[in-house]
Design a protein around this motif. Structure first.
Motif, PDB file in Angstrom:
ATOM      1  N   TYR A  52       0.865  -1.172   0.000  1.00  0.00           N
ATOM      2  CA  TYR A  52       0.000   0.000   0.000  1.00  0.00           C
ATOM      3  C   TYR A  52       0.903   1.223   0.000  1.00  0.00           C
ATOM      4  O   TYR A  52       1.696   1.411   0.910  1.00  0.00           O
ATOM      5  N   GLY A  53       0.816   2.005  -1.047  1.00  0.00           N
ATOM      6  CA  GLY A  53       1.575   3.235  -1.114  1.00  0.00           C
ATOM      7  C   GLY A  53       2.960   3.110  -1.718  1.00  0.00           C
ATOM      8  O   GLY A  53       3.700   4.081  -1.753  1.00  0.00           O
ATOM      9  N   GLU A  54       3.316   1.934  -2.210  1.00  0.00           N
ATOM     10  CA  GLU A  54       4.639   1.773  -2.809  1.00  0.00           C
ATOM     11  C   GLU A  54       4.676   2.428  -4.182  1.00  0.00           C
ATOM     12  O   GLU A  54       3.734   2.308  -4.966  1.00  0.00           O
ATOM     13  N   PHE A  55       5.760   3.104  -4.489  1.00  0.00           N
ATOM     14  CA  PHE A  55       5.941   3.776  -5.773  1.00  0.00           C
ATOM     15  C   PHE A  55       4.809   4.754  -6.054  1.00  0.00           C
ATOM     16  O   PHE A  55       4.339   4.877  -7.186  1.00  0.00           O
ATOM     17  N   SER A  56       4.313   5.403  -5.017  1.00  0.00           N
ATOM     18  CA  SER A  56       3.239   6.394  -5.108  1.00  0.00           C
ATOM     19  C   SER A  56       1.902   5.787  -5.527  1.00  0.00           C
ATOM     20  O   SER A  56       0.990   6.498  -5.907  1.00  0.00           O
ATOM     21  N   VAL A  57       1.770   4.458  -5.468  1.00  0.00           N
ATOM     22  CA  VAL A  57       0.493   3.808  -5.745  1.00  0.00           C
ATOM     23  C   VAL A  57      -0.337   3.863  -4.477  1.00  0.00           C
ATOM     24  O   VAL A  57       0.117   3.452  -3.414  1.00  0.00           O
ATOM     25  N   THR A  58      -1.551   4.377  -4.589  1.00  0.00           N
ATOM     26  CA  THR A  58      -2.371   4.547  -3.397  1.00  0.00           C
ATOM     27  C   THR A  58      -3.453   3.486  -3.272  1.00  0.00           C
ATOM     28  O   THR A  58      -4.370   3.622  -2.490  1.00  0.00           O
ATOM     29  N   GLU A  59      -3.352   2.426  -4.061  1.00  0.00           N
ATOM     30  CA  GLU A  59      -4.306   1.340  -3.944  1.00  0.00           C
ATOM     31  C   GLU A  59      -3.638   0.140  -3.280  1.00  0.00           C
ATOM     32  O   GLU A  59      -2.414   0.008  -3.289  1.00  0.00           O
ATOM     33  N   ARG A  60      -4.461  -0.733  -2.708  1.00  0.00           N
ATOM     34  CA  ARG A  60      -3.922  -1.962  -2.137  1.00  0.00           C
ATOM     35  C   ARG A  60      -3.657  -2.926  -3.284  1.00  0.00           C
ATOM     36  O   ARG A  60      -4.517  -3.181  -4.107  1.00  0.00           O
ATOM     37  N   VAL A  61      -2.458  -3.446  -3.325  1.00  0.00           N
ATOM     38  CA  VAL A  61      -2.012  -4.299  -4.428  1.00  0.00           C
ATOM     39  C   VAL A  61      -1.319  -5.528  -3.850  1.00  0.00           C
ATOM     40  O   VAL A  61      -0.518  -5.414  -2.927  1.00  0.00           O
ATOM     41  N   ALA A  62      -1.629  -6.695  -4.402  1.00  0.00           N
ATOM     42  CA  ALA A  62      -0.902  -7.913  -4.046  1.00  0.00           C
ATOM     43  C   ALA A  62       0.114  -8.185  -5.139  1.00  0.00           C
ATOM     44  O   ALA A  62      -0.125  -7.899  -6.309  1.00  0.00           O
ATOM     45  N   VAL A  63       1.243  -8.752  -4.749  1.00  0.00           N
ATOM     46  CA  VAL A  63       2.292  -9.098  -5.701  1.00  0.00           C
ATOM     47  C   VAL A  63       2.591 -10.589  -5.543  1.00  0.00           C
ATOM     48  O   VAL A  63       2.925 -11.055  -4.460  1.00  0.00           O
ATOM     49  N   MET A  64       2.438 -11.315  -6.636  1.00  0.00           N
ATOM     50  CA  MET A  64       2.729 -12.739  -6.638  1.00  0.00           C
ATOM     51  C   MET A  64       4.151 -12.922  -7.167  1.00  0.00           C
ATOM     52  O   MET A  64       4.435 -12.635  -8.324  1.00  0.00           O
ATOM     53  N   ASP A  65       5.034 -13.406  -6.303  1.00  0.00           N
ATOM     54  CA  ASP A  65       6.429 -13.583  -6.688  1.00  0.00           C
ATOM     55  C   ASP A  65       6.676 -14.931  -7.360  1.00  0.00           C
ATOM     56  O   ASP A  65       7.528 -15.035  -8.235  1.00  0.00           O
ATOM     57  N   VAL A  66       5.954 -15.959  -6.934  1.00  0.00           N
ATOM     58  CA  VAL A  66       6.236 -17.308  -7.430  1.00  0.00           C
ATOM     59  C   VAL A  66       4.937 -18.097  -7.554  1.00  0.00           C
ATOM     60  O   VAL A  66       4.059 -17.993  -6.708  1.00  0.00           O
ATOM     61  N   ILE A  67       4.847 -18.874  -8.631  1.00  0.00           N
ATOM     62  CA  ILE A  67       3.828 -19.912  -8.750  1.00  0.00           C
ATOM     63  C   ILE A  67       4.476 -21.036  -9.549  1.00  0.00           C
ATOM     64  O   ILE A  67       5.098 -20.798 -10.570  1.00  0.00           O
ATOM     65  N   ASP A  68       4.360 -22.249  -9.035  1.00  0.00           N
ATOM     66  CA  ASP A  68       4.968 -23.382  -9.721  1.00  0.00           C
ATOM     67  C   ASP A  68       4.200 -24.636  -9.341  1.00  0.00           C
ATOM     68  O   ASP A  68       3.573 -24.705  -8.289  1.00  0.00           O
ATOM     69  N   VAL A  69       4.256 -25.612 -10.206  1.00  0.00           N
ATOM     70  CA  VAL A  69       3.581 -26.884  -9.995  1.00  0.00           C
ATOM     71  C   VAL A  69       4.597 -27.991 -10.276  1.00  0.00           C
ATOM     72  O   VAL A  69       5.359 -27.915 -11.241  1.00  0.00           O
ATOM     73  N   HIS A  70       4.593 -28.988  -9.445  1.00  0.00           N
ATOM     74  CA  HIS A  70       5.484 -30.135  -9.630  1.00  0.00           C
ATOM     75  C   HIS A  70       5.284 -30.695 -11.040  1.00  0.00           C
ATOM     76  O   HIS A  70       4.143 -30.808 -11.511  1.00  0.00           O
TER      77      HIS A  70
END
Length: 70
Positions: A2-20
């Protein structure tokens, strides 16, 4: 975030997704992403961001099919 890089919206960041490898092609990643979206919606978060290398064509195709845009 929230508020990172002047962004005023709540944002989720997905760093990883993987499947065996034994379970790829069975829509496991789509199910994981669907559940993540449900959880984020419950938290009032409407934006999910991620990033991938331009050479990760399988991952980019998955993101495209799941509705991600540049």
């Amino acid at each position: 975030f929230y508020g990172e890089f002047s962004v005023t919206e709540r944002v989720a960041v997905m760093d990883v997704i993987d499947v065996h490898p034994d379970f790829r092609g069975q829509h496991v990643a789509a199910a994981l992403l669907d559940q993540l979206r449900v959880n984020l919606q419950g938290l009032g978060i409407r934006t999910l961001r991620t990033e991938a290398g331009w050479d990760s064509t399988d991952l980019l195709g998955f993101f495209r099919r799941e509705g991600f845009v540049l």
